[in-house]
Enzyme design. Sequence first.
Site, PDB file in Angstrom:
ATOM      1  CB  CYS A   1      -1.113   0.107   0.834  1.00  0.00           C
ATOM      2  SG  CYS A   1      -2.691   0.751   0.778  1.00  0.00           S
TER       3      CYS A   1
ATOM      4  CG  HIS B   1      -3.409  -2.845   3.860  1.00  0.00           C
ATOM      5  ND1 HIS B   1      -2.587  -3.143   4.737  1.00  0.00           N
ATOM      6  CD2 HIS B   1      -3.785  -2.100   3.354  1.00  0.00           C
ATOM      7  CE1 HIS B   1      -1.884  -1.574   4.026  1.00  0.00           C
ATOM      8  NE2 HIS B   1      -3.223  -1.087   3.876  1.00  0.00           N
TER       9      HIS B   1
HETATM   10  N1  GLN Z   1      -1.669   6.530   2.347  1.00  0.00           N
HETATM   11  C1  GLN Z   1      -2.218   5.685   0.903  1.00  0.00           C
HETATM   12  C2  GLN Z   1      -3.885   6.115   1.313  1.00  0.00           C
HETATM   13  O1  GLN Z   1      -4.504   6.441   1.144  1.00  0.00           O
HETATM   14  C3  GLN Z   1      -1.695   4.424   1.594  1.00  0.00           C
HETATM   15  C4  GLN Z   1      -2.965   3.842   2.731  1.00  0.00           C
HETATM   16  C5  GLN Z   1      -2.458   1.936   3.124  1.00  0.00           C
HETATM   17  O2  GLN Z   1      -1.094   2.544   3.199  1.00  0.00           O
HETATM   18  N2  GLN Z   1      -3.360   1.677   3.266  1.00  0.00           N
HETATM   19  O3  GLN Z   1      -3.504   6.096  -0.281  1.00  0.00           O
END
Ligand code: GLN
Length: 254
Positions: A97, A198
């Site tokens: 992510c 995740h």
């Molecule tokens: N901040 C990034 C987004 O909102 C990644 C989010 C995350 O790592 N869950 O796309």
Amino acid sequence: MTSDVRIRVGHLYPDYLNIYADRGNIAVFERRALLRGHELAVESIGLGDELRPGAYDLLYIGGGQDREQALVAADLRTKSDAVHAAAADGAAVLAVCGGYQLLGRGYHDLRGFDLPGIGLFPHETVAGEQRMIGDVLLECELEPGERHTLAGFENHAGRTRLDSGAEPLGRVVAGFGNDGESGYEGCRVGRAIGTYLHGPLLPRNPWLADWLLSQALAHASGGDAVALETLPDALEARAHEVSARRARERGGRY
Ligand code: GLN
């Protein structure tokens, strides 16, 4: 496959990029390596720490909100050459992510700030208003003829656009994926894997944990990647099915 190999893992920014239990992926690597008679030596690589390219067989970077990404992005860029050198030398990479976004060319976040990335993955990411949240199911084929499903959970504002010709990690069966439009999720460059999934990702997808471990073992031993002996993954299979069912109930989007 020889046993008793010391697999060296560099964990990037564990204090900043560790959202949705992403640290659990390291625990899965440790356990699955140990069950095959290998040792996993994990070293945290934080702000200002040197990343020695030849020192790791696998690099791992987790996810984080825009704020945490902004806190590490400039430092990650100072490590860009070392990460590229490690990947070029055949070390495995798993980026999840926020870490996946920063290993591309960059992330234009929700506040309008540009966070330049290191360009290991051929993509760029722009945040959109609607967050992409929910269970995801993918179909993957990392090795010719070896098809697997990948189940996980996504929560991101970022829309990641792969360059033309770039290899995705998988086809979206249910969920948003990279951008909610392309029908694909993640990215693969050699032994480097990036994904939005995740969960953490690996407990419910043991095949991917073993694929990455086999790449890291190949790098550690200087040989080719070979399939690891199978483990009694009944609990993992159950977790995968629960996650996959939730994703399917969410409705196929493609
Ligand atoms: N901040 C990034 C987004 O909102 C990644 C989010 C995350 O790592 N869950 O796309």
